[in-house]
Write an enzyme that holds these catalytic residues in place. Structure first.
Site, PDB file in Angstrom:
ATOM      1  N   ASP A 189       0.879  -1.161   0.000  1.00 26.07           N
ATOM      2  CA  ASP A 189       0.000   0.000   0.000  1.00 26.07           C
ATOM      3  C   ASP A 189       0.923   1.219   0.000  1.00 26.07           C
ATOM      4  O   ASP A 189       2.006   1.192   0.590  1.00 26.07           O
ATOM      5  CB  ASP A 189      -0.886  -0.034   1.254  1.00 26.07           C
ATOM      6  N   ASP A 243      -7.722  -7.487   1.491  1.00 26.96           N
ATOM      7  CA  ASP A 243      -6.795  -7.521   2.619  1.00 26.96           C
ATOM      8  C   ASP A 243      -7.517  -6.884   3.785  1.00 26.96           C
ATOM      9  O   ASP A 243      -8.425  -6.053   3.593  1.00 26.96           O
ATOM     10  CB  ASP A 243      -5.534  -6.709   2.354  1.00 26.96           C
TER      11      ASP A 243
END
Lengths: 388, 388
Positions: free
Chosen positions: A90, A266
């Protein structure tokens, strides 16, 4: 990166294969979160044993600590943490806005102070690419602004527009530094507003990325609103690219997201719940701290056994948690992660065998069925599940 | 229980085989401490992989939590914690005196309040046997009074005499309930006084036990005083019975104890040090928190590699600890326990091959050599190492 769709169910659920430099990922998949170069309370060597195919890292955290110089000297994050399968990072946009002590956003980027030591930093879309290049993830994410919830239409629109401009800059930098090994995903924003989600999806797709993520969910909105965002965005994304729903979710959210054509999810929920004594079962979450488990030697969940529940009694898991043993966190984490990975694998099998609609119905009926009376007192969970 | 001496070195160091109901233990051995039915931060399934042959449990802790009823319902501690190799249980005498909120000792036994919830309990020598019977350990320990340090000769003498009378009562109860599967060890006390150690050793041996422990060490006295106690007691113990030095020790203490004819040691130091970031190496302890390790990618200790130091860099271990990752505790614990178990195994090999004196000299020279400058700032350790 290469993505092959193997099957699409009438619900929209998809089974596919994602080929990445560090290996193949069979989708749909749940991705354990390894924010700081470690999945909390998990021995990295045990991750393949429970079926993990790809894990997350977080560029914001790793940039601040240990620092990109250390990760570069290690030869990248894979070597640093000794994980040789795929990694997705990320960008850290969400963390800058939610964790940093101070964040000042301009068109150029975001100035912020470290939540660790207060040091001042600047992150731009270009720098987010450079940082993720150094980390060496198989999949990098664009730097996005993730609005909080609730937010006005005006603020959400402005933010989404800037995220689009940042996405264009990210793509440019990614192309300038292309090495053929690291893919870049665009992120669709727009909060809970239908027009903004539509606009963001179409414009992000127009920019063109190897894969697309739906961001700005799991920030406090209702489950219905979260799924509505997916309903609005997923059909606008190209069928031949992987779709990643960020920060989702609980077991039922995973199944519902997959039913809407999501390929990758996720969430810190399985690992965070584990550390709070909340265990996933096919009949919903159970609070292992509860006194009813003190002398319970029945198998926790015969319908969906995990390596932990097959080996250890609820009584032992209850004891470890009450006694403050670190092993409680280890075993609970193994249990919940296995549950999520197995659930994604079961979804995949059902899609490939053309029985996903029935699988989904049966799973959700059992999972959302009447909770065991003694489990009602569970500790409430925070709704923002992108912070580990 | 059957103990076979395989070799005795001129130093006094012994190699042997201890046959117990749950398996064979090759001595000398270090025993990891699993106070509450878990070795702190260790997945029980990983213990055999690092060479653990026997672990400890603590009767005081297990009696209070989860409670003997739960352990009995589980079918004993082995089944409760899913460890099928030998277990030794400490009676908990030491813990009653060091942990309980209040302890009143009479000839009959000791009245105390739980350190967990303040509840009142009474432990007698007979009850200590009954509790350990229910736990089902391969080796049980007599209930002893462990004096603190320093202590007057008069107090030490009185306490030691009572421990002897308690030992006789323990033996009687053990014989009345004998099942042929659980051995009982006597414990020699006497603090740092030569005459008391002599008297205690001779009288304990006269009572007659399958094995003997040296207690009352590692309670704050110097290393020299600790080894002096061993020097005084070990030669008075029968050669054909195993000798267990309780609560010792650091790596160098282990080697020195083995050199004095000790067969079994336990200590919380390897696991506790691990949780504080202190790692054992062949050149002494290193403090992995130290900034010098931030970008150190050299192997931590090529002379004595562990599964952890072979796989992970000091930089990664440093990062995990600084970042507060639970994995730091897991990996550091694996490292230190492997180090101790491998050290005991190396001692055994050296004894069997007739080169223990040289092994001891070389190990201690390297281990106690000049510490690395940056490691001097290590946090001081508590000297009482029988409390986990």
């Amino acid at each position: 990166m290469d993505f092959t769709l193997e099957a699409t169910d009438p619900t929209g659920a998809r089974a596919g294969r994602l080929c990445l430099p560090h290996g193949e990922v069979l989708t749909p998949i749940f991705m354990p979160v390894g924010t700081q170069g470690a999945v909390k309370a998990m021995n990295t060597e045990d991750l393949p044993r429970i079926g993990a195919q790809i894990i997350l890292g977080n560029a914001y955290h790793l940039y601040l600590r240990p620092g990109i110089d250390v990760i570069e000297k290690a030869g990248g994050l894979h070597r640093f943490m000794q994980w040789d399968r795929p990694i997705l990072t990320d960008s850290g946009g969400f963390q800058i806005f939610s964790l940093a002590q101070f964040a000042k956003i301009t068109e150029e980027g975001v100035e912020f102070q470290s939540h660790i030591d207060g040091s001042r930093h600047f992150m731009s879309p270009e720098k987010a690419m450079d940082v993720q290049r150094a980390i060496g993830a198989d999949i990098m994410m664009c730097l996005d602004e993730c609005t909080s919830y609730p937010v006005t239409h005006e603020t959400a629109a402005k933010s989404m527009q800037m995220t689009l401009r940042w996405a264009a800059r990210c793509k440019r930098r990614w192309e300038e530094t292309r090495d053929g090994r690291q893919a870049l995903f665009g992120i669709v924003q727009g909060s809970t507003f239908e027009d903004l989600r539509r606009e963001s999806a179409d414009a992000t797709v127009a920019l063109g990325f190897p894969g697309y993520a739906i961001g700005g969910v799991s920030v406090g909105e209702s489950k219905d609103d979260m799924l509505l965002a997916v309903d609005r965005v997923a059909p606008r994304l190209p069928a031949d690219a992987p779709r990643y729903l960020m920060g989702v979710g609980a077991p039922d959210d995973l199944v519902e997201a997959i039913a809407r054509g999501i390929d990758m999810c996720d969430c810190v929920r399985p690992t965070r719940n584990a550390r709070n004594g909340s265990l996933f079962t096919s009949h919903g979450k159970v609070n292992i701290k509860n006194a009813r488990y003190r002398d319970d030697f029945n198998e926790l969940d015969p319908a969906m056994p995990t390596p932990v529940s097959r080996r250890y009694s609820p009584a032992y898991l209850h004891h470890l948690f009450k006694a403050g043993e670190i092993l409680a966190l280890q075993l609970n984490t193994l249990h919940n992660l296995f549950f999520m990975l197995e659930l994604a694998a079961n979804c995949r099998r059902a899609i490939l065998e053309g029985r996903f609609a029935e699988f989904r119905r049966a799973f959700l009926a059992a999972y959302r069925g009447t909770p065991r009376p003694a489990d009602e007192g569970e500790s409430p969970e925070e709704s923002a599940t992108r912070v580990d």
